[in-house]
Design a protein around this motif. Structure first.
Motif, PDB file in Angstrom:
ATOM      1  N   GLN A 115       0.815  -1.222   0.000  1.00  0.00           N
ATOM      2  CA  GLN A 115       0.000   0.000   0.000  1.00  0.00           C
ATOM      3  C   GLN A 115       0.844   1.266   0.000  1.00  0.00           C
ATOM      4  O   GLN A 115       0.349   2.345   0.316  1.00  0.00           O
ATOM      5  N   LYS A 145      -7.614  10.787 -10.071  1.00  0.00           N
ATOM      6  CA  LYS A 145      -7.371  10.628 -11.504  1.00  0.00           C
ATOM      7  C   LYS A 145      -5.908  10.902 -11.821  1.00  0.00           C
ATOM      8  O   LYS A 145      -5.270  10.156 -12.578  1.00  0.00           O
ATOM      9  N   LYS A 148      -3.787   8.163 -10.715  1.00  0.00           N
ATOM     10  CA  LYS A 148      -4.173   6.916 -11.366  1.00  0.00           C
ATOM     11  C   LYS A 148      -4.560   5.835 -10.350  1.00  0.00           C
ATOM     12  O   LYS A 148      -4.269   4.646 -10.527  1.00  0.00           O
ATOM     13  N   ILE A 150      -7.808   5.486  -9.408  1.00  0.00           N
ATOM     14  CA  ILE A 150      -9.141   4.991  -9.768  1.00  0.00           C
ATOM     15  C   ILE A 150      -9.022   3.638 -10.460  1.00  0.00           C
ATOM     16  O   ILE A 150      -9.831   2.732 -10.234  1.00  0.00           O
ATOM     17  N   ASP A 151      -7.968   3.500 -11.282  1.00  0.00           N
ATOM     18  CA  ASP A 151      -7.748   2.240 -11.989  1.00  0.00           C
ATOM     19  C   ASP A 151      -7.470   1.091 -11.028  1.00  0.00           C
ATOM     20  O   ASP A 151      -7.633  -0.083 -11.387  1.00  0.00           O
ATOM     21  N   GLU A 152      -7.034   1.414  -9.812  1.00  0.00           N
ATOM     22  CA  GLU A 152      -6.723   0.388  -8.814  1.00  0.00           C
ATOM     23  C   GLU A 152      -7.872   0.170  -7.837  1.00  0.00           C
ATOM     24  O   GLU A 152      -7.717  -0.495  -6.817  1.00  0.00           O
ATOM     25  N   GLY A 153      -9.029   0.766  -8.161  1.00  0.00           N
ATOM     26  CA  GLY A 153     -10.223   0.537  -7.353  1.00  0.00           C
ATOM     27  C   GLY A 153     -10.357   1.421  -6.132  1.00  0.00           C
ATOM     28  O   GLY A 153     -11.212   1.164  -5.266  1.00  0.00           O
ATOM     29  N   VAL A 154      -9.543   2.472  -6.028  1.00  0.00           N
ATOM     30  CA  VAL A 154      -9.633   3.378  -4.887  1.00  0.00           C
ATOM     31  C   VAL A 154     -10.780   4.360  -5.114  1.00  0.00           C
ATOM     32  O   VAL A 154     -10.888   4.980  -6.173  1.00  0.00           O
ATOM     33  N   THR A 155     -11.633   4.498  -4.122  1.00  0.00           N
ATOM     34  CA  THR A 155     -12.761   5.426  -4.202  1.00  0.00           C
ATOM     35  C   THR A 155     -12.495   6.639  -3.317  1.00  0.00           C
ATOM     36  O   THR A 155     -11.583   6.626  -2.478  1.00  0.00           O
ATOM     37  N   SER A 158     -12.784   5.550   0.357  1.00  0.00           N
ATOM     38  CA  SER A 158     -11.637   4.811   0.896  1.00  0.00           C
ATOM     39  C   SER A 158     -10.409   5.715   1.023  1.00  0.00           C
ATOM     40  O   SER A 158      -9.596   5.555   1.937  1.00  0.00           O
TER      41      SER A 158
END
Length: 292
Positions: A115, A145, A148, A150-155, A158
């Motif tokens: 992480q 954005k 990058k 968002i591509d790893e599923g981070v909202t 979170s």
């Protein structure tokens, strides 16, 4: 731009550098029409004292760990943080503060390697919220954005949770004093003086702006390398000013006005300058002069 790269003889010669009688007379800062104290109507020396008082919150000789466990990964993640910060058009002071955040977290050993990128991004976001004007601070979607994530599923939810975790781990202290903060203060007060010389001649109007560019260059260079954290930020900032004056070939290298401004004598700054210049030469071995 023709600049100076000191030989080992020149570095050793700093030990014998002296200040002549006519150089000890008071000289006004060059290129500054109105004092920053007058412009802001405050005694900015108090600001410097405050920065020095809290500068050890993140970096100090006592907290420096030569066996830093994440040393092999640090340069790569620092380069990534710089890239994200530049994409978000954040100030260098903001980016450098975020790096100090991450270093402290890594020293606390609370971040799993899987992480590391996530928490590095969180540190940038928190530094931006603390350092930048509100209208210049990117929103969570904009930042995710740029990083990058968002591509790893981070909202956004979170990410906000990650920010709260980091704030707690940092003990709710987000005021990180970096060398870039302090060199900006030094620059605003003036680090070039009317009776300085440039290549044995009178100063030119471009000198202050060149000193500013070199100061930023050396701040960015030093933050890449963890070994510079064994110095206090104010000490390293003074070393950066000395390296900048040397690069532009300003003489004398150090002077009484700079001692009063920084609080450091030549003998205290010389080893830091030498360390910084050696690191510069290691990073740019093919160059005989510096171009910023």
């Amino acid at each position: 731009m023709t600049d100076s790269s000191p030989t080992s003889v020149q570095l050793e010669g700093l030990n014998n550098l002296s200040i002549s009688k006519d150089e000890t007379s008071e000289s006004r800062p060059y290129g500054i029409r109105t004092s920053v104290d007058v412009s802001l109507n405050v005694d900015t020396v108090d600001i410097y004292y405050h920065m020095r008082n809290i500068q050890t919150n993140f970096v100090s000789p006592e907290s420096f760990n030569p066996d830093f466990p994440f040393l092999s990964y640090r340069r790569q993640i620092v380069d990534w943080m710089n890239s994200v910060g530049e994409q978000c058009e954040l100030a260098c002071t903001t980016i450098h503060a975020s790096i100090f955040f991450l270093d402290k977290l890594l020293l606390l050993d609370h971040i799993p390697m899987t992480q590391l990128k996530f928490y590095a991004a969180v540190c940038i976001s928190l530094a931006a919220k603390f350092e930048e004007a509100e209208e210049l601070c990117p929103t969570s979607p904009e930042f995710l954005k740029a990083a990058k994530l968002i591509d790893e599923g981070v909202t956004s939810a979170s990410f906000l949770k990650g920010e709260m975790t980091v704030i707690k781990l940092l003990g709710y202290k987000l005021r990180a004093i970096t060398p870039s903060h302090i060199t900006r203060y030094f620059g605003a007060k003036g680090v070039v003086f009317h009776n300085d010389t440039y290549k044995c001649h009178k100063l030119t109007k471009k000198i202050p702006s060149r000193i500013k560019k070199y100061s930023l260059f050396f701040c960015n260079l030093a933050v890449q390398e963890y070994s510079f954290q064994k110095y206090l930020p104010s000490q390293l900032a003074a070393g950066i000013i000395m390296a900048s004056r040397h690069s532009v070939q300003i003489q004398p290298l150090w002077r009484p006005e700079l001692v009063r401004l920084t609080g450091y004598d030549l003998f205290e700054i010389e080893p830091i300058f030498a360390h910084l210049w050696r690191y510069y030469e290691e990073q740019f071995p093919s160059e005989t002069s510096t171009h910023v």
